[in-house]
Write a protein that holds these residues in place. Structure first.
Motif, PDB file in Angstrom:
ATOM      1  N   GLN A 171      25.883 -29.242 -47.326  1.00 59.04           N
ATOM      2  CA  GLN A 171      25.257 -28.564 -46.331  1.00 59.04           C
ATOM      3  C   GLN A 171      26.486 -27.310 -46.110  1.00 59.04           C
ATOM      4  O   GLN A 171      26.059 -26.158 -46.063  1.00 59.04           O
TER       5      GLN A 171
ATOM      6  N   MET B 154      26.121 -22.938 -47.008  1.00 65.24           N
ATOM      7  CA  MET B 154      26.481 -22.106 -45.861  1.00 65.24           C
ATOM      8  C   MET B 154      27.636 -21.120 -46.622  1.00 65.24           C
ATOM      9  O   MET B 154      27.478 -19.983 -46.342  1.00 65.24           O
TER      10      MET B 154
ATOM     11  N   GLN C 175      28.044 -18.758 -37.053  1.00 62.81           N
ATOM     12  CA  GLN C 175      26.756 -19.256 -37.596  1.00 62.81           C
ATOM     13  C   GLN C 175      26.910 -20.598 -38.228  1.00 62.81           C
ATOM     14  O   GLN C 175      25.946 -21.512 -38.018  1.00 62.81           O
TER      15      GLN C 175
ATOM     16  N   LYS D 118      24.275 -22.970 -36.458  1.00 58.92           N
ATOM     17  CA  LYS D 118      23.145 -23.489 -37.098  1.00 58.92           C
ATOM     18  C   LYS D 118      23.301 -24.731 -37.984  1.00 58.92           C
ATOM     19  O   LYS D 118      22.387 -25.594 -38.454  1.00 58.92           O
ATOM     20  N   LEU D 119      24.452 -25.211 -38.309  1.00 60.49           N
ATOM     21  CA  LEU D 119      24.878 -26.413 -38.692  1.00 60.49           C
ATOM     22  C   LEU D 119      25.470 -27.541 -38.015  1.00 60.49           C
ATOM     23  O   LEU D 119      25.053 -28.721 -37.887  1.00 60.49           O
TER      24      LEU D 119
ATOM     25  N   PRO E  57      23.398 -28.508 -34.331  1.00 60.70           N
ATOM     26  CA  PRO E  57      22.517 -29.388 -34.576  1.00 60.70           C
ATOM     27  C   PRO E  57      22.701 -30.633 -35.284  1.00 60.70           C
ATOM     28  O   PRO E  57      22.200 -31.875 -34.754  1.00 60.70           O
ATOM     29  N   ALA E  58      23.693 -30.713 -36.197  1.00 61.50           N
ATOM     30  CA  ALA E  58      24.000 -32.037 -36.947  1.00 61.50           C
ATOM     31  C   ALA E  58      24.594 -32.990 -36.136  1.00 61.50           C
ATOM     32  O   ALA E  58      24.662 -34.199 -36.189  1.00 61.50           O
TER      33      ALA E  58
END
Lengths: 307, 298
Positions: A204, A208, A217, A221-222, A225-226
């Motif tokens: 992941q 990116m 970002q 975005k990663l 939330p993870a």
């Protein structure tokens, strides 16, 4: 045929046992019943000599049953019986207007406000620390030992120092209590979120990279939330610790309000029933706080596609 | 299933008569679909690429003096046993790893510039979807990062989901899809920002034979209709021969290229071509190359 009709009741009672409500609550109910039974036995055993001595001091004649009954309703028992504690708790919650000084609701609210502020500050601090640690190897090496050390000092020893120093700075009341509570509860959040922010899979992160995402970002975005499952797990730990912190902070200040104050005055005057009622109030409060976080967690997880 | 979408122009050049070069004529690329006289730009130009790294067991030559030229519109497969550096080569081109020595240009830029310019889409062996995002939101991820407008994002989601035949799955979460569908989402995601270069690292490696066949046909359609340059790592000889215009056979210890085989079956080929003698001939040559490069004494 007869054997068949005879055999019917057995499966039905087994089916009753498999009823979802019973299957779910039967183990808990059994456990609670066992604990209450043990508590009663312990109350009898621990209060026995106290009650018997009372009878002897008054030189009245007494039977064993008198002593037995006495252990159930002593005024200042060593260990109050469960019904006494519940009675005092019920009386404390519903027996007074909520803001009366003898109301447990009032004391719980005082402690709750310090807990919530401390929890908020501590969680925020913990997340910020985790961010710093994840983004800088230097900070990771520099900060982690101190974070761990901070939790080795007993808070009971630190609390008076905090109170005195903050008092000299002109801070009284809610804030010093919250700071002590925050001091305890940032730790699980920081550790949990370091784990959470580093939880995205290498693939992941590489994706990116192929999109040449900016670090910001990648964070929003990663990584963020993870880390949500880790966040809620550590928040549940943190909120109960922050309640403990708020109660502990009330002890050395000689606060006149709060669950800690109730505990303190209860132990000063040997009001064991009051002591236990305050403990129950603390437990109820902690469960409620964890329950609220659990509900929020479920709602968030549903939005994030949990199965 | 794999029917071309209306936007797709069926390329009509008859190409079957182009003779396959029998020798190891690396540089000549018989690209069957582009117009015969169009100037071919080099998309990837790698010269003497080497990559070594130190491990606990000593030095590993992941890549040794690799030379590779890929022109626009080619479909190049890398095939070889594990450890031959085929994935490493792809990662070097994608700037996910840096070579120890050698010169590399991707679309006329350095690999890093190409990555920063978002010049390629990368598909990994695993779908690598974001489990907390719906399929639609997964497709939007690169678009959000690249700052496409909300409207444009929505349009592209529709276009690329239908391209991989997943219209109607926008609101599903990844776990509700099968492995093959997930991989199709990840391909759609790589296509969503319309890069001319597609790097695919064993995208179908984890899928079963039937799904893989199906996706091979779909990928061929896609390549035919979009004319993208594709670099494709695989373990499977039939897959490589079926899809490619050029097959790069690699060998381990040190990782190097031992043969480059041109391969130009008609663009509207179907899976049945795998039974035909000319197909088997190319497959045989790949197999011989693999055998030659592989030392079985470990």
């Amino acid at each position: 045929m007869t054997s068949n009709s005879l055999a019917l009741p057995a499966p039905r009672s087994r089916a009753l046992l498999k009823h979802p409500i019973i299957a779910r609550y039967a183990p808990i109910a059994t456990m609670v019943a066992a604990l209450v039974a043990i508590w009663y036995i312990a109350a009898v055993a621990m209060n026995w000599s106290l009650v018997r001595d009372g009878f002897e001091r008054e030189e009245t004649t007494y039977a064993t049953t008198d002593v037995l009954l006495g252990t159930m309703e002593a005024e200042r028992p060593l260990l109050p019986a469960p019904h006494q504690v519940l009675e005092a708790f019920y009386d404390g919650v519903f027996g007074y207007p909520p803001l009366a000084p003898r109301s447990l609701v009032y004391h719980a609210l005082v402690t709750l406000s310090a807990t919530l502020l401390g929890f908020f500050l501590g969680a925020l601090f913990g997340v910020v620390l985790a961010l710093l640690i994840v983004h800088s190897r230097v900070l990771k090496r520099g900060l982690l030992p101190w974070i761990i050390c901070s939790q080795m000092v007993p808070v009971l020893a630190l609390a008076p120092i905090f109170i005195v120093v903050l008092g000299a700075l002109g801070l009284h009341g809610l804030l010093p209590k919250s700071i002590i509570s925050a001091y305890l509860c940032f730790f699980p959040v920081a550790i949990g979120m370091v784990k959470g922010f580093t939880s995205p899979e290498p693939l992941q992160l590489e994706l990116m990279r192929t999109w040449s995402a900016t670090p910001r970002q990648v964070l929003w975005k990663l990584r963020w939330p993870a880390s949500v499952p880790y966040l809620f797990t550590s928040l549940k730990v943190a909120v109960s610790i922050s309640l403990v912190g708020a109660i502990v902070a009330e002890l050395p200040t000689g606060a006149e309000a709060g669950i800690g104050a109730r505990l303190l005055s209860g132990s000063y005057y040997g009001q064991t029933i009051q002591l236990w009622a305050a403990l129950v109030a603390a437990a109820v409060l902690a469960s409620a706080l964890i329950g609220v976080i659990g509900l929020i967690e479920r709602a968030v997880a549903r939005r994030m596609g949990a199965r | 299933m794999a029917s071309p979408k209306p936007s797709i122009s069926i390329v009509s050049e008859a190409t079957a008569e182009t003779d396959r070069g029998e020798g190891a004529s690396h540089v000549r690329s018989p690209d069957p679909i582009s117009a015969p006289k169009a100037p071919k730009r080099l998309v990837v130009d790698a010269r003497n690429i080497s990559l070594t790294f130190e491990t606990a067991d000593g030095r590993v030559d992941a890549l040794s003096n690799v030379n590779l030229q890929v022109t626009e519109g080619e479909f190049v497969s890398f095939i070889g046993p594990s450890g031959c550096g085929k994935t490493t080569m792809l990662r070097v081109i994608a700037d996910l790893q840096q070579p120890s020595s050698g010169a590399l240009s991707v679309k006329g830029m350095s690999a890093e510039q190409a990555r920063l310019a978002r010049a390629y889409g990368y598909v990994f062996q695993a779908p690598a979807l974001f489990p907390w995002r719906t399929i639609e939101k997964n497709l939007k991820m690169p678009l959000e990062i690249m700052g496409y407008s909300e409207f444009e994002q929505q349009q592209r989601v529709q276009r690329y989901l239908s391209m991989v035949n997943l219209t109607g799955f926008e609101r599903k979460f990844p776990w509700q899809l099968s492995g093959g569908m997930q991989q199709r989402v990840s391909i759609a995601r790589a296509l969503s920002f319309d890069p001319d270069l597609l790097l695919m690292d064993e995208p179908f490696g984890a899928l079963d034979e039937i799904v893989r066949d199906h996706l091979n046909e779909q990928l061929l359609q896609l390549w035919k209709s979009t004319r993208k340059t594709v670099l494709f790592v695989t373990h499977s000889i039939p897959e490589a021969v079926f899809l490619s215009t050029k097959i790069v056979v690699m060998s381990p210890r040190p990782g190097r290229i031992i043969d480059v085989i041109d391969c130009d079956f008609p663009p509207d080929r179907s899976l049945e071509i795998r039974e035909r003698p000319e197909f088997l001939k190319v497959a045989q040559r790949v197999r011989i190359g693999l055998r030659a490069g592989h030392s079985y004494d470990e």
